[in-house]
Design an enzyme around this catalytic site. Structure first.
Site: not given
Ligand code: F6R
Ligand code: MG
Ligand code: MG
Length: 369
Positions: A14, A233, A236
């Site tokens: 991403d 984080y 995902k």
């Protein structure tokens, strides 16, 4: 099995998208594609660049084996060049998955997800390329278990003598960060042991599957856990997977069969919820509650390393019906918001916020005598 030795490599990241975490821009995808085309001509036999949700995946066929430095560098550089375009266009999350600054021989552990297999190419070699967004690698656990070991989904386990010999599953403990901790389990004998591990999608992930009839590799899954690399984080893990089909492997339709369940997986909004996995058409975007978690499947044949055009395996009226059913499941679980099963357990919560709230409140608890 005789044949040409070729390697199928998928490297995915991403590196920025339009309107939030929805879809990369056409210019970004084109930049990555052009980089591969222009710089990899002497390296690969063929390639295919695509997007699923906010992720861009590069599929390459070549003869250099797994974890090849030049192949990995080609993909890494394409993502670096793409990131420059993402920044130029002001895309959201530009360069998000590129967690390291300099390339060190292999993209594993640098942010992008990787799955690769070296195969003896059969005279006709059908395979499926899956890409999922807003979920993590354990999302493939249940479908792989069902396709390769349950005759309710795989008729070949009863009807094909080769397939009734079963399969070997290599399962990785992704919570182990110092090296790869892996176990091999054989079906059908060890099906219950396998199920006991695979029930925990966040810890035990199917990494690969092999046919016991001829030792041919059937499947490979990316097992990256970004928070293990970054320590927090950063998005995902949006897994990719390759599955060879037919003959000693399940038929394409047997591999697709479990995706009609829309099983609940980890991910969805802020990587912190539970939602049903929806099989969608290639190039679908992300929408409701930053989801639902989606999976695409491009079917190919490869011959002497040359790819056919992809066929969209979930572009069929049957899957429209499934998508409606999965939408119903998504709506249903969302009705309970943050409560219980709708949100991931504390250990999996990807955003720091709740951890901080609980720490703060902890001090205010009083024990009554
Ligand atoms: C989940 C995902 C999104 C983002 C959410 C918040 O994998 O990518 O749900 O987590 O849109 O994003 P930020 O924190 O970038 O505002
Ligand atoms: Mg993202
Ligand atoms: Mg993504």
């Amino acid at each position: 099995m005789a044949g040409n030795k070729i390697t199928l490599s998928v490297i995915k990241a991403d590196i920025g998208s339009i309107g939030g975490h929805i879809k990369p821009s056409s210019k970004l995808i084109e930049t990555v594609r052009e980089h591969i085309r222009e710089n990899g001509i002497d390296l690969f036999k063929d390639f295919y660049v695509s997007s699923t949700g906010d992720d861009i995946a590069i599929l390459m066929t070549h003869t250099h084996g797994k974890a090849n430095k030049d192949i990995h560098k080609l993909a890494w550089d394409a993502f670096i060049e793409g990131t420059a375009v993402a920044k130029e266009q002001g895309l959201y999350g530009a360069g998000q998955d590129l967690l390291k600054t300099s390339f060190s021989g292999n993209v594993k552990g640098m942010g992008p997800a990787v799955c690769e297999m070296e195969i003896n190419e059969r005279p006709n070699e059908p395979f499926l390329f899956f890409a999922a967004d807003k979920t993590d690698p354990g999302a493939y656990n249940l479908p792989l278990f069902l396709s390769f070991s349950d005759p309710m989904h795989c008729a070949g386990l009863l009807l094909s003598p080769k397939m009734s010999k079963g399969f070997t599953f290599n399962v990785m403990d992704v919570s182990h960060v110092k090296g790869d901790r892996v176990i091999s389990l054989n079906t059908p004998e060890e099906m219950y042991d396998l199920a006991a591990l695979l029930r925990d999608n966040e810890r035990f992930v199917v990494e690969s599957v092999f046919a016991r009839s001829d030792n041919g590799q059937a499947a490979v899954v990316s097992t990256t856990r970004l928070h293990n690399i970054a320590g927090k984080y950063t998005g995902k893990d949006d897994p990719v997977m390759l599955v060879r089909t037919q003959k000693s492997f399940p038929a394409t339709g047997e591999i697709l069969s479990p995706y009609n369940i829309g099983h609940f997986v980890a991910g969805f909004m802020r990587g912190s919820h539970v939602g049903p996995l929806m099989p969608v058409k290639l190039n679908s975007t992300i929408s409701y509650f930053d989801g639902p978690p989606v999976v695409t499947c491009a079917a190919f044949c490869v011959h002497n390393g040359k790819l056919t055009e992809p066929v969209d395996a979930f572009d069929h009226a049957y899957w429209d019906y499934v998508r409606n059913e999965v939408s119903r499941k998504a709506t249903e679980i969302r009705r309970q918001g943050f409560s219980g099963a709708a949100m991931l357990p504390y250990s999996e919560l990807e955003y720091g916020g709740i951890v901080e709230i609980l720490k703060r409140l902890d001090k205010r608890f009083k024990v009554r005598n």
